[in-house]
Enzyme design. Structure first.
Site, PDB file in Angstrom:
ATOM      1  N   LEU A  58     -22.419  78.680  72.585  1.00 57.43           N
ATOM      2  CA  LEU A  58     -23.131  79.434  73.761  1.00 57.43           C
ATOM      3  C   LEU A  58     -24.572  79.227  73.460  1.00 57.43           C
ATOM      4  CD1 LEU A  58     -22.637  80.813  76.379  1.00 57.43           C
ATOM      5  CD2 LEU A  58     -22.977  83.099  75.294  1.00 57.43           C
ATOM      6  N   SER A  59     -24.757  79.641  72.493  1.00 55.21           N
ATOM      7  CA  SER A  59     -26.037  79.388  71.853  1.00 55.21           C
ATOM      8  C   SER A  59     -26.574  77.880  71.964  1.00 55.21           C
ATOM      9  CB  SER A  59     -26.513  80.184  70.572  1.00 55.21           C
ATOM     10  OG  SER A  59     -26.330  81.516  70.609  1.00 55.21           O
ATOM     11  N   ASP A  86     -18.583  91.039  64.671  1.00 56.70           N
ATOM     12  CA  ASP A  86     -17.550  89.653  65.090  1.00 56.70           C
ATOM     13  C   ASP A  86     -17.524  89.207  63.639  1.00 56.70           C
ATOM     14  OD1 ASP A  86     -17.519  90.195  67.695  1.00 56.70           O
ATOM     15  OD2 ASP A  86     -19.088  89.125  68.186  1.00 56.70           O
ATOM     16  N   GLY A  87     -18.568  89.182  62.805  1.00 55.95           N
ATOM     17  CA  GLY A  87     -18.120  88.514  61.383  1.00 55.95           C
ATOM     18  C   GLY A  87     -16.859  89.089  60.758  1.00 55.95           C
ATOM     19  N   THR A 116     -18.054  81.543  73.151  1.00 55.72           N
ATOM     20  CA  THR A 116     -19.073  82.716  73.434  1.00 55.72           C
ATOM     21  C   THR A 116     -19.910  83.113  72.129  1.00 55.72           C
ATOM     22  OG1 THR A 116     -17.420  84.276  73.230  1.00 55.72           O
ATOM     23  CG2 THR A 116     -17.991  83.834  75.339  1.00 55.72           C
TER      24      THR A 116
END
Length: 284
Positions: free
Chosen positions: A185-186, A69-70, A181
């Site tokens: 989300l975290s 994702d990064g 997300t």
């Protein structure tokens, strides 16, 4: 048709995946561009064209980011202000933003046939003052603000000039639906479908029993003002990059970005199918 590759060779199997991607694209008659700095890794592939990625992303039909994702987030920064479409191939741990896994490269034929969907993802523009001048940075996921010394911090949030609230927390996140997300989300925020247009505000470890995520219309202009104490300051980051120091009584503005990022879905999975597949099981 032209496809530019944006690989992250720090990710396991990314080089192998990138080389196989070149072969698959070439088999389907698609021209492949790779950054000049990777000439050695692709020197045996005579069909690959080498040029600066900043030039490629403005002339290519698609950019394929290979990594996690990064990698996709960093690649998206290059696409701001272009009509080039982005496809991620996951060779990372989670790869929630990726449209394909490394074992699905045969699906790349659908780029040629046009049998794919486009998801328009909104961004956020952060405006702040640096070295006496006003600058703007763009986030695909989120703008985060935290204490510079990892202590609790005080801040105020305004919407179109009206006070939303005064807060005490470890920090605060302003997220796009795509970013809902991710870090948000975290931090306890909700899952938001990426095609929606809104700005999510989620506090990080708030010093309150009644703190809840707030959703704002995408047309709102939000202002974060630091009220840190005892010489403290806040650190602002944009998708985990570009760390900006925000002193006491200084402010930043956050609003809907001027540019969208066009994500490609070639598998046909819905957002909720991907959500369950990626997040509803333990990470190995």
């Amino acid at each position: 048709m032209i496809v530019a590759l944006y690989p992250n060779f720090q990710k396991k199997n990314a080089l192998k995946c990138a080389r196989e991607t070149c072969d698959v694209l070439n088999r389907y008659g698609i021209e492949v561009c790779v950054s000049e700095k990777y000439r050695e890794e692709f020197s045996d592939k005579s069909f690959v064209r080498f040029e600066d990625i900043k030039k490629s992303v403005r002339t290519a039909d698609f950019v394929i980011a290979i990594g996690g994702d990064g990698t996709i987030l960093r690649c998206s920064q290059l696409l701001m202000g272009t009509d080039t479409k982005l496809l991620g191939i996951n060779t990372g741990t989670l790869g929630f933003m990726a449209g394909l896994e490394a074992d699905q490269l045969d699906k790349l034929e659908l780029l040629k046939t046009g049998d794919y969907e486009i998801s328009e993802r909104m961004t956020l523009d952060l405006t702040c003052t640096e070295n006496g001048r006003q600058v703007t940075y763009t986030a695909l996921n989120e703008v985060s603000a935290r204490s510079g010394s990892f202590r609790i911090c005080d801040f105020e949030v305004y919407s179109d000039g009206y006070l939303v609230g005064r807060y005490r927390a470890d920090g605060v996140l302003f997220s796009t639906p795509s970013g809902s997300t991710a870090y948000a989300l975290s931090a306890g925020g909700p899952v938001i479908e990426p095609d929606l247009e809104c700005i999510e505000m989620t506090q990080i470890c708030p010093h309150s029993l009644f703190s809840r995520t707030t959703l704002f219309s995408s047309c709102r202009k939000l202002t974060l003002t630091s009220r840190t104490r005892n010489g403290e300051y806040m650190v602002i980051s944009v998708d985990g990059e570009r760390h900006i120091q925000l002193e006491k009584d200084q402010s930043i503005e956050i609003g809907r970005g001027k540019n969208n990022i066009r994500f490609v879905n070639v598998v046909g999975n819905s957002f909720h199918e991907s959500l369950c597949r990626k997040l509803c099981k333990p990470i190995k």
